[in-house]
Design a protein around this motif. Structure first.
Motif, PDB file in Angstrom:
ATOM      1  N   GLN A  72       0.702  -1.001   0.011  1.00  0.00           N
ATOM      2  CA  GLN A  72      -0.103   0.381   0.121  1.00  0.00           C
ATOM      3  C   GLN A  72       1.390   0.922  -0.171  1.00  0.00           C
ATOM      4  OE1 GLN A  72      -2.926  -0.773   3.236  1.00  0.00           O
ATOM      5  NE2 GLN A  72      -4.261  -1.777   2.412  1.00  0.00           N
ATOM      6  N   LYS A  73       1.841   0.956   0.415  1.00  0.00           N
ATOM      7  CA  LYS A  73       2.684   1.982   0.905  1.00  0.00           C
ATOM      8  C   LYS A  73       4.119   2.410  -0.451  1.00  0.00           C
ATOM      9  CE  LYS A  73       1.966   3.137   5.717  1.00  0.00           C
ATOM     10  NZ  LYS A  73       2.574   3.371   7.269  1.00  0.00           N
ATOM     11  N   ASP A  74       3.722   1.524  -1.231  1.00  0.00           N
ATOM     12  CA  ASP A  74       5.014   1.861  -2.502  1.00  0.00           C
ATOM     13  C   ASP A  74       4.889   3.058  -3.518  1.00  0.00           C
ATOM     14  OD1 ASP A  74       5.861  -0.812  -1.777  1.00  0.00           O
ATOM     15  OD2 ASP A  74       4.741  -1.895  -3.390  1.00  0.00           O
ATOM     16  N   THR A  75       5.836   3.400  -3.833  1.00  0.00           N
ATOM     17  CA  THR A  75       5.628   5.190  -4.244  1.00  0.00           C
ATOM     18  C   THR A  75       5.510   4.854  -5.793  1.00  0.00           C
ATOM     19  OG1 THR A  75       6.377   6.217  -2.347  1.00  0.00           O
ATOM     20  CG2 THR A  75       7.248   6.970  -4.910  1.00  0.00           C
ATOM     21  N   ASN A  76       5.450   5.405  -6.860  1.00  0.00           N
ATOM     22  CA  ASN A  76       4.910   5.404  -8.642  1.00  0.00           C
ATOM     23  C   ASN A  76       4.833   6.449  -9.158  1.00  0.00           C
ATOM     24  OD1 ASN A  76       6.475   4.663 -10.480  1.00  0.00           O
ATOM     25  ND2 ASN A  76       4.132   3.497 -11.039  1.00  0.00           N
ATOM     26  N   LEU A  77       6.100   7.671  -8.759  1.00  0.00           N
ATOM     27  CA  LEU A  77       5.805   9.085  -9.070  1.00  0.00           C
ATOM     28  C   LEU A  77       6.614   9.778 -10.361  1.00  0.00           C
ATOM     29  CD1 LEU A  77       5.448  10.939  -5.363  1.00  0.00           C
ATOM     30  CD2 LEU A  77       4.064  10.567  -7.196  1.00  0.00           C
ATOM     31  N   GLU A  78       5.196  10.073 -11.377  1.00  0.00           N
ATOM     32  CA  GLU A  78       6.635  10.410 -12.606  1.00  0.00           C
ATOM     33  C   GLU A  78       7.012  12.101 -12.598  1.00  0.00           C
ATOM     34  OE1 GLU A  78       4.526   9.714 -16.118  1.00  0.00           O
ATOM     35  OE2 GLU A  78       5.439   7.810 -16.574  1.00  0.00           O
ATOM     36  N   ILE A  79       7.879  13.084 -12.896  1.00  0.00           N
ATOM     37  CA  ILE A  79       8.342  13.973 -12.364  1.00  0.00           C
ATOM     38  C   ILE A  79       8.572  14.832 -13.675  1.00  0.00           C
ATOM     39  CG2 ILE A  79       9.483  15.666 -10.718  1.00  0.00           C
ATOM     40  CD1 ILE A  79       9.823  13.373  -8.768  1.00  0.00           C
ATOM     41  N   THR A  80       8.496  15.686 -13.793  1.00  0.00           N
ATOM     42  CA  THR A  80       9.117  16.476 -15.240  1.00  0.00           C
ATOM     43  C   THR A  80       9.919  16.921 -14.502  1.00  0.00           C
ATOM     44  OG1 THR A  80       7.249  17.966 -14.729  1.00  0.00           O
ATOM     45  CG2 THR A  80       6.746  16.435 -16.874  1.00  0.00           C
ATOM     46  N   VAL A  81      11.058  17.889 -15.959  1.00  0.00           N
ATOM     47  CA  VAL A  81      12.096  17.828 -15.531  1.00  0.00           C
ATOM     48  C   VAL A  81      11.945  19.552 -15.318  1.00  0.00           C
ATOM     49  CG1 VAL A  81      14.248  19.214 -17.025  1.00  0.00           C
ATOM     50  CG2 VAL A  81      14.042  16.887 -16.685  1.00  0.00           C
ATOM     51  N   ALA A 128      10.399  16.146 -19.659  1.00  0.00           N
ATOM     52  CA  ALA A 128      11.472  14.773 -19.569  1.00  0.00           C
ATOM     53  C   ALA A 128      11.543  14.500 -18.347  1.00  0.00           C
ATOM     54  CB  ALA A 128      12.883  14.930 -20.011  1.00  0.00           C
ATOM     55  N   LEU A 129      10.830  13.063 -18.265  1.00  0.00           N
ATOM     56  CA  LEU A 129      10.257  12.416 -17.087  1.00  0.00           C
ATOM     57  C   LEU A 129      11.517  11.435 -16.492  1.00  0.00           C
ATOM     58  CD1 LEU A 129       6.749  11.264 -17.915  1.00  0.00           C
ATOM     59  CD2 LEU A 129       7.494  12.526 -17.004  1.00  0.00           C
ATOM     60  N   LEU A 130      11.279  11.897 -15.208  1.00  0.00           N
ATOM     61  CA  LEU A 130      11.611  11.284 -14.065  1.00  0.00           C
ATOM     62  C   LEU A 130      11.003  10.578 -13.392  1.00  0.00           C
ATOM     63  CD1 LEU A 130      14.243  13.890 -12.756  1.00  0.00           C
ATOM     64  CD2 LEU A 130      14.796  12.450 -14.226  1.00  0.00           C
ATOM     65  N   THR A 131      11.680   9.272 -13.093  1.00  0.00           N
ATOM     66  CA  THR A 131      10.245   8.238 -12.375  1.00  0.00           C
ATOM     67  C   THR A 131      10.478   7.997 -11.056  1.00  0.00           C
ATOM     68  OG1 THR A 131       9.392   7.188 -13.778  1.00  0.00           O
ATOM     69  CG2 THR A 131       8.942   6.082 -12.490  1.00  0.00           C
ATOM     70  N   LEU A 132       9.552   8.095  -9.695  1.00  0.00           N
ATOM     71  CA  LEU A 132      10.123   8.579  -8.365  1.00  0.00           C
ATOM     72  C   LEU A 132       9.877   6.788  -8.057  1.00  0.00           C
ATOM     73  CD1 LEU A 132      11.998   8.519  -5.913  1.00  0.00           C
ATOM     74  CD2 LEU A 132       9.950  10.415  -5.393  1.00  0.00           C
TER      75      LEU A 132
END
Length: 108
Positions: free
Chosen positions: A14-23, A56-60
């Motif tokens: 449940q606490k997993d993270t999957n975020l996409e962050i743009t430059v 451009a995307l970074l994934t966390l």
């Protein structure tokens, strides 16, 4: 070994993270901009951060261990259930970690 598949899956929590962050999001964040400037141009004034590709995307994402098991091709329709059963038999399910995601299906 004909008619077999190797299934690769990961256990989700449940606490997993999957975020996409743009430059662009990073460059607009004051704390991030300040950290970049101090790390790469410490003591230099009047700096502006810019990028040619602001989309451009970074994934966390939470890093997950991958697990594998083998099934018959005839069991294709039940892969998700079989992966959950495999995770249960390996005692991989813990509090708040009770789902699986199929990552890869390889025929052998």
């Amino acid at each position: 070994m004909k008619g077999k598949m190797i299934i690769t899956y990961k256990v989700l929590c449940q606490k997993d993270t999957n975020l996409e962050i743009t430059v662009e999001m990073l460059l607009n964040n004051e704390k991030v901009a300040k950290a970049i400037k101090s790390e790469f141009a410490n003591g230099v004034r009047n700096l502006v951060l810019n990028s040619d590709d602001k989309e451009a995307l970074l994934t966390l994402a939470t890093e997950k261990e991958l697990y594998q098991f083998e099934v018959s091709k005839n069991d294709f329709a039940d892969i998700l259930d079989l992966a959950e059963e495999n995770a249960r038999s390996r005692k991989l399910f813990k509090k708040e970690c009770d789902r699986v995601e199929i990552v890869d299906i390889e025929t052998v």
